[in-house]
Design a protein around this motif. Structure first.
Motif, PDB file in Angstrom:
ATOM      1  N   GLU A  32      26.287  38.105  83.449  1.00  9.92           N
ATOM      2  CA  GLU A  32      25.823  39.491  83.416  1.00  9.92           C
ATOM      3  C   GLU A  32      26.997  40.462  83.294  1.00  9.92           C
ATOM      4  N   TYR A  33      28.212  39.985  83.537  1.00 15.11           N
ATOM      5  CA  TYR A  33      29.396  40.832  83.462  1.00 15.11           C
ATOM      6  C   TYR A  33      30.048  40.813  82.078  1.00 15.11           C
ATOM      7  N   SER A  34      29.481  40.066  81.152  1.00 15.81           N
ATOM      8  CA  SER A  34      30.020  39.950  79.805  1.00 15.81           C
ATOM      9  C   SER A  34      29.418  41.021  78.899  1.00 15.81           C
ATOM     10  N   TYR A  35      30.275  41.709  78.141  1.00  8.81           N
ATOM     11  CA  TYR A  35      29.808  42.784  77.274  1.00  8.81           C
ATOM     12  C   TYR A  35      30.117  42.549  75.801  1.00  8.81           C
ATOM     13  N   GLY A  36      30.987  41.626  75.475  1.00 13.91           N
ATOM     14  CA  GLY A  36      31.398  41.421  74.091  1.00 13.91           C
ATOM     15  C   GLY A  36      30.360  40.674  73.266  1.00 13.91           C
ATOM     16  N   ARG A  41      24.523  45.602  74.444  1.00  8.15           N
ATOM     17  CA  ARG A  41      25.724  45.824  75.258  1.00  8.15           C
ATOM     18  C   ARG A  41      26.836  46.294  74.338  1.00  8.15           C
ATOM     19  N   ASN A  42      27.731  47.131  74.883  1.00 12.27           N
ATOM     20  CA  ASN A  42      28.820  47.629  74.057  1.00 12.27           C
ATOM     21  C   ASN A  42      30.030  47.970  74.914  1.00 12.27           C
ATOM     22  N   LYS A  49      31.233  50.440  83.487  1.00 10.79           N
ATOM     23  CA  LYS A  49      31.136  49.475  84.591  1.00 10.79           C
ATOM     24  C   LYS A  49      32.500  49.312  85.255  1.00 10.79           C
ATOM     25  N   SER A  50      33.556  49.255  84.445  1.00 13.24           N
ATOM     26  CA  SER A  50      34.915  49.154  84.993  1.00 13.24           C
ATOM     27  C   SER A  50      35.242  50.364  85.856  1.00 13.24           C
ATOM     28  N   SER A  56      34.617  52.180  93.273  1.00 12.85           N
ATOM     29  CA  SER A  56      34.119  51.478  94.461  1.00 12.85           C
ATOM     30  C   SER A  56      35.242  50.866  95.287  1.00 12.85           C
ATOM     31  N   GLY A  57      36.486  50.991  94.810  1.00 18.49           N
ATOM     32  CA  GLY A  57      37.612  50.489  95.580  1.00 18.49           C
ATOM     33  C   GLY A  57      38.314  49.280  94.981  1.00 18.49           C
ATOM     34  N   TYR A  58      37.757  48.704  93.941  1.00 21.58           N
ATOM     35  CA  TYR A  58      38.455  47.584  93.292  1.00 21.58           C
ATOM     36  C   TYR A  58      39.738  48.105  92.656  1.00 21.58           C
ATOM     37  N   GLN A  59      40.779  47.294  92.717  1.00 17.10           N
ATOM     38  CA  GLN A  59      42.057  47.726  92.162  1.00 17.10           C
ATOM     39  C   GLN A  59      42.412  47.003  90.864  1.00 17.10           C
ATOM     40  N   HIS A  60      41.740  45.904  90.556  1.00 20.16           N
ATOM     41  CA  HIS A  60      42.055  45.129  89.362  1.00 20.16           C
ATOM     42  C   HIS A  60      40.772  44.704  88.658  1.00 20.16           C
TER      43      HIS A  60
END
Length: 126
Positions: A32-36, A41-42, A49-50, A56-60
């Motif tokens: 579900e995290y794949s967009y290519g 999806r685009n 999403k990134s 949300s606090g993610y750093q990478h």
């Protein structure tokens, strides 16, 4: 020097038909995290999403570019894997012929110095 592949109208039609058969068999398996190269999806959605993750606090986060993957992958093995799901002999024959690029007049090839995009819709699948 890299080759620019321009499908003919008939070639593009066959590529789309084969792509639809393959996508029907494999789409549910994608993350579900794949967009290519995914239906509905685009890249804009991937960037949004990134940004959501960053906010949300993610750093990478990781982006994977498969630019040269299809030049180096074992195509015989890839076709064997496709055959496990796609039992239609006609479809598999079309895929093999499209892969060989030349047995049927589906594409025109030109040499260019640099290419950063691909208009060949089966690259992500074969």
């Amino acid at each position: 020097m890299r080759l620019l592949v321009i499908p003919t109208v008939a070639g593009r039609l066959l590529q789309q038909a084969v792509s639809r058969v393959i996508m029907a068999q494999y789409e549910y398996m994608f993350s579900e995290y794949s967009y290519g190269f995914r239906p509905k999806r685009n890249t804009h959605q991937a960037v949004r999403k990134s940004m959501d993750y960053i906010n949300s606090g993610y750093q990478h986060f990781v982006e994977i570019d498969l630019k040269e993957f299809f030049d180096r992958v074992d195509h015989v093995l890839l076709l064997q894997i496709l055959h496990r799901k796609i039992k239609c002999k006609t479809t598999m024959c079309l895929i093999r012929r499209l892969k060989k690029r030349g047995n049927i007049p589906l594409i025109e090839t030109y040499q260019i110095v640099s290419l950063r995009f691909n208009s060949y819709p089966l690259f992500p699948l074969i």
